[in-house]
Scaffold this motif. Structure first.
Motif, PDB file in Angstrom:
ATOM      1  N   TRP A 114      -8.980  -2.278   5.795  1.00 22.14           N
ATOM      2  CA  TRP A 114      -8.794  -1.731   4.677  1.00 22.14           C
ATOM      3  C   TRP A 114      -7.440  -1.824   4.476  1.00 22.14           C
ATOM      4  O   TRP A 114      -6.463  -1.993   3.771  1.00 22.14           O
ATOM      5  CB  TRP A 114      -8.846  -0.183   5.163  1.00 22.14           C
ATOM      6  CG  TRP A 114     -10.220   0.736   5.438  1.00 22.14           C
ATOM      7  CD1 TRP A 114     -10.973   1.083   6.308  1.00 22.14           C
ATOM      8  CD2 TRP A 114     -11.430   0.276   3.930  1.00 22.14           C
ATOM      9  NE1 TRP A 114     -12.479   0.929   5.887  1.00 22.14           N
ATOM     10  CE2 TRP A 114     -12.093   0.641   4.602  1.00 22.14           C
ATOM     11  CE3 TRP A 114     -10.666   0.369   2.599  1.00 22.14           C
ATOM     12  CZ2 TRP A 114     -13.297   0.621   3.955  1.00 22.14           C
ATOM     13  CZ3 TRP A 114     -12.176   0.723   2.035  1.00 22.14           C
ATOM     14  CH2 TRP A 114     -13.707   0.556   2.365  1.00 22.14           C
ATOM     15  N   SER A 115      -6.749  -2.851   5.678  1.00 22.80           N
ATOM     16  CA  SER A 115      -4.870  -3.056   5.723  1.00 22.80           C
ATOM     17  C   SER A 115      -4.804  -4.615   4.773  1.00 22.80           C
ATOM     18  O   SER A 115      -4.252  -4.914   3.343  1.00 22.80           O
ATOM     19  CB  SER A 115      -4.566  -3.537   6.622  1.00 22.80           C
ATOM     20  OG  SER A 115      -5.379  -4.551   7.403  1.00 22.80           O
ATOM     21  N   THR A 118      -5.430  -2.806   1.079  1.00 20.15           N
ATOM     22  CA  THR A 118      -4.658  -2.336   0.791  1.00 20.15           C
ATOM     23  C   THR A 118      -2.748  -3.358   0.307  1.00 20.15           C
ATOM     24  O   THR A 118      -2.714  -3.221  -0.698  1.00 20.15           O
ATOM     25  CB  THR A 118      -3.413  -2.055   2.298  1.00 20.15           C
ATOM     26  OG1 THR A 118      -4.107  -0.111   2.155  1.00 20.15           O
ATOM     27  CG2 THR A 118      -1.516  -0.713   1.390  1.00 20.15           C
ATOM     28  N   SER A 119      -2.801  -4.780   0.840  1.00 18.92           N
ATOM     29  CA  SER A 119      -2.215  -5.341   0.839  1.00 18.92           C
ATOM     30  C   SER A 119      -2.524  -5.624  -0.873  1.00 18.92           C
ATOM     31  O   SER A 119      -1.900  -6.824  -1.495  1.00 18.92           O
ATOM     32  CB  SER A 119      -1.936  -6.599   2.247  1.00 18.92           C
ATOM     33  OG  SER A 119      -1.756  -5.968   3.153  1.00 18.92           O
ATOM     34  N   ASP A 122      -1.496  -3.944  -2.739  1.00 19.49           N
ATOM     35  CA  ASP A 122       0.640  -3.663  -3.583  1.00 19.49           C
ATOM     36  C   ASP A 122       0.897  -5.308  -3.900  1.00 19.49           C
ATOM     37  O   ASP A 122       1.723  -5.027  -4.689  1.00 19.49           O
ATOM     38  CB  ASP A 122       0.764  -3.836  -2.428  1.00 19.49           C
ATOM     39  CG  ASP A 122       0.960  -2.075  -1.435  1.00 19.49           C
ATOM     40  OD1 ASP A 122       0.251  -1.438  -1.768  1.00 19.49           O
ATOM     41  OD2 ASP A 122       1.124  -1.951  -0.138  1.00 19.49           O
ATOM     42  N   ALA A 127      -0.554  -1.973  -9.174  1.00 24.99           N
ATOM     43  CA  ALA A 127       0.244  -1.229  -7.663  1.00 24.99           C
ATOM     44  C   ALA A 127       1.297  -0.149  -8.030  1.00 24.99           C
ATOM     45  O   ALA A 127       1.690  -0.121  -8.936  1.00 24.99           O
ATOM     46  CB  ALA A 127       1.118  -1.989  -7.046  1.00 24.99           C
ATOM     47  N   THR A 132      -5.322   4.134  -8.764  1.00 24.42           N
ATOM     48  CA  THR A 132      -6.121   3.131  -7.217  1.00 24.42           C
ATOM     49  C   THR A 132      -5.972   4.111  -5.921  1.00 24.42           C
ATOM     50  O   THR A 132      -6.200   3.722  -5.262  1.00 24.42           O
ATOM     51  CB  THR A 132      -4.729   2.151  -7.377  1.00 24.42           C
ATOM     52  OG1 THR A 132      -3.615   2.243  -6.980  1.00 24.42           O
ATOM     53  CG2 THR A 132      -4.349   1.302  -8.639  1.00 24.42           C
ATOM     54  N   GLY A 133      -4.562   4.931  -5.815  1.00 28.03           N
ATOM     55  CA  GLY A 133      -4.513   5.746  -4.969  1.00 28.03           C
ATOM     56  C   GLY A 133      -5.958   6.127  -4.482  1.00 28.03           C
ATOM     57  O   GLY A 133      -6.505   6.436  -2.799  1.00 28.03           O
ATOM     58  N   TYR A 136      -9.036   4.604  -3.201  1.00 30.33           N
ATOM     59  CA  TYR A 136      -8.672   3.386  -2.137  1.00 30.33           C
ATOM     60  C   TYR A 136      -9.502   4.762  -1.029  1.00 30.33           C
ATOM     61  O   TYR A 136     -10.123   4.238  -0.072  1.00 30.33           O
ATOM     62  CB  TYR A 136      -6.655   3.234  -1.533  1.00 30.33           C
ATOM     63  CG  TYR A 136      -7.028   3.299  -0.351  1.00 30.33           C
ATOM     64  CD1 TYR A 136      -6.525   1.850   0.506  1.00 30.33           C
ATOM     65  CD2 TYR A 136      -6.480   3.600   0.566  1.00 30.33           C
ATOM     66  CE1 TYR A 136      -6.765   1.459   1.434  1.00 30.33           C
ATOM     67  CE2 TYR A 136      -6.603   3.343   1.882  1.00 30.33           C
ATOM     68  CZ  TYR A 136      -6.494   2.411   2.300  1.00 30.33           C
ATOM     69  OH  TYR A 136      -6.229   2.237   3.663  1.00 30.33           O
ATOM     70  N   ASP A 137      -8.897   5.742  -1.135  1.00 27.17           N
ATOM     71  CA  ASP A 137      -8.904   6.776  -0.184  1.00 27.17           C
ATOM     72  C   ASP A 137     -10.921   6.817  -0.558  1.00 27.17           C
ATOM     73  O   ASP A 137     -11.392   7.304   0.337  1.00 27.17           O
ATOM     74  CB  ASP A 137      -8.617   8.587  -0.586  1.00 27.17           C
ATOM     75  CG  ASP A 137      -6.760   8.043  -0.493  1.00 27.17           C
ATOM     76  OD1 ASP A 137      -6.655   7.691   0.122  1.00 27.17           O
ATOM     77  OD2 ASP A 137      -6.416   8.802  -0.855  1.00 27.17           O
ATOM     78  N   ARG A 140     -12.110   3.916   1.411  1.00 27.10           N
ATOM     79  CA  ARG A 140     -12.753   3.822   2.852  1.00 27.10           C
ATOM     80  C   ARG A 140     -13.056   5.356   3.937  1.00 27.10           C
ATOM     81  O   ARG A 140     -13.961   5.289   4.356  1.00 27.10           O
ATOM     82  CB  ARG A 140     -11.223   5.028   2.979  1.00 27.10           C
ATOM     83  CG  ARG A 140     -10.460   4.189   4.114  1.00 27.10           C
ATOM     84  CD  ARG A 140     -10.149   3.986   4.900  1.00 27.10           C
ATOM     85  NE  ARG A 140     -10.498   3.643   6.244  1.00 27.10           N
ATOM     86  CZ  ARG A 140      -8.997   3.656   7.183  1.00 27.10           C
ATOM     87  NH1 ARG A 140      -8.140   3.015   6.516  1.00 27.10           N
ATOM     88  NH2 ARG A 140      -8.912   3.249   8.556  1.00 27.10           N
TER      89      ARG A 140
END
Length: 423
Positions: A114-115, A118-119, A122, A127, A132-133, A136-137, A140
């Motif tokens: 997951w990191s 994120t990278s 970003d 970004a 996008t948030g 991601y959620d 996850r």
């Protein structure tokens, strides 16, 4: 080669200490392979009590024994074994697994997945966008598919970001094929095929970016692709038809009528269905079969009634055609295989379209079973779990009782007679 003296190993491996070693192994594997803490043995029998007394060098009298692992470790090192508790356990059995370290490693690899996402986000032009948030959620929470290695998950998530950037980023291009986009991101034109994790990741992102619900069927997913100017494959999957005579004046409608006039079957793609005006005379009865051999026989016999073949499980293109015909007021009659998958498919079609069963009753099954047996046709066993026929409560019990699977090809003569208008 064992580090324990043979006589010592034989004694330690005896039945009087078996429960001790099992409990000690379980404790060490769960606490970082440290000889710390204590364990409690209950209902100790006479042999266990005697052997534990010798091992621990102290008299034991009760039915419950508490063993301090650090003291046991010290005692083993000072004894003829000359090894600590961990080494003794591994001499007597398999190497110990540090389950705490294993769990920590799994958690670290999961977090790295997951990191890495994120990278990737970003560093992309996506970004800062609100969706996008949310994406991601959502990912996850749903997690990585079971059995997928972390490195594969990382690569797939990065490919998803790459595809979404191409489709939703500031430099998105014009209309492109899904295979083209897939090849760009994965090297394979099938990388975004329905059912792949990558396709689901990308489709989730598109739906969130366009504030629309995630579709639950193939038609909805194709519409979702079109929102980002991606054309799904609409030509490889076809539906087999015979005798369709739409009333429209376009060349496609004329071509279908000509094929019907010449008693020729027609394979229609999703693209054909998108462009056809499938208006048939109101009340037209469309017969539906499961096996292409029925269509072939109907064409050979110059049958007069229209026929649509599901070719087994009825793919999306088949249902799209039937939906369009139903919307124009057509009525349906269905026939399929007399086996449990065939009954399940018949239930789907009959319920969805209000189709009439076409020679699909218990009496039809019994007659076909008897005639095929009389003709010396080998009897195919009926396998699997029974499926209740929605249109005839007696069919499943009758099939179960006779135990014979009868495929559609066995009743071709009757079906062709009816499609020819002779009965």
């Amino acid at each position: 080669m064992s580090k324990l003296p043979a006589a010592t190993k034989d004694w330690l491996a005896g039945p009087g200490l078996t429960r001790l070693w099992e409990a000690a192994r379980k404790r060490l594997e769960s606490n970082g392979v440290q000889a710390a803490g204590s364990l409690r043995l209950t209902s100790v029998n006479a042999q266990e009590r005697n052997d534990l007394s010798l091992l621990l060098s102290k008299p034991l009298t009760g039915a419950t024994v508490t063993v301090h692992l650090d003291a046991l470790d010290t005692r083993l090192r000072a004894s003829a074994a000359g090894l600590g508790l961990r080494e003794v356990l591994e001499e007597l059995g398999q190497p110990l697994t540090d389950r705490r370290a294993v769990r920590a490693g799994i958690a670290a690899r999961r977090e790295h997945v997951w990191s890495s996402l994120t990278s990737a986000l970003d560093a992309s032009p996506l970004a800062g966008q609100e969706w996008t948030g949310q994406w991601y959620d959502l990912l996850r929470r749903s997690g990585v598919p079971r059995g997928l290695p972390p490195e594969t998950a990382i690569r797939t998530l990065q490919q998803a970001v790459q595809v979404l950037t191409a489709l939703l980023g500031p430099e998105r291009g014009g209309t492109r094929g899904r295979g083209e986009i897939a090849a760009m991101a994965t090297g394979s034109a099938h990388g975004l095929d329905d059912g792949t994790w990558l396709a689901r990741l990308v489709q989730r992102g598109i739906a969130l970016a366009h504030s629309t619900e995630f579709p639950g069927d193939a038609a909805g997913r194709r519409a979702l692709w079109r929102l980002v100017s991606v054309t799904p494959d609409e030509v490889s999957s076809t539906v087999l038809t015979y005798g369709l005579r739409p009333v429209g004046g376009g060349w496609r409608e004329q071509a279908l009528r000509q094929r019907a006039d010449h008693h020729a079957e027609a394979h229609l793609t999703s693209r054909d269905l998108h462009n056809l005006q499938l208006q048939l005379p109101a009340g037209t009865v469309i017969h539906i079969c499961e096996n292409p051999r029925v269509v072939e026989a109907a064409a050979d016999a110059a049958c007069v009634h229209a026929l649509v073949c599901t070719s087994g499980s009825a793919a999306t293109v088949v249902l799209t055609l039937l939906d369009a015909l139903a919307a124009t007021g057509c009525r349906f009659a269905y026939h399929g295989d007399f086996d449990w998958p065939g009954i399940a498919l018949a239930n789907r079609i009959i319920r969805r379209y209000g189709a009439q069963p076409w020679r699909m009753g218990a009496e039809d099954y019994e007659h076909l079973a008897a005639s095929s047996q009389a003709a010396g046709i080998p009897q195919l066993p009926l396998d699997g779990e029974p499926v209740r026929a929605a249109w005839d409560q007696h069919l499943a019990p009758t099939m179960t009782a006779l135990g014979v699977a009868l495929h559609e090809e066995l009743t071709l003569d009757l079906l062709v007679d009816e499609l020819s208008g002779r009965t």
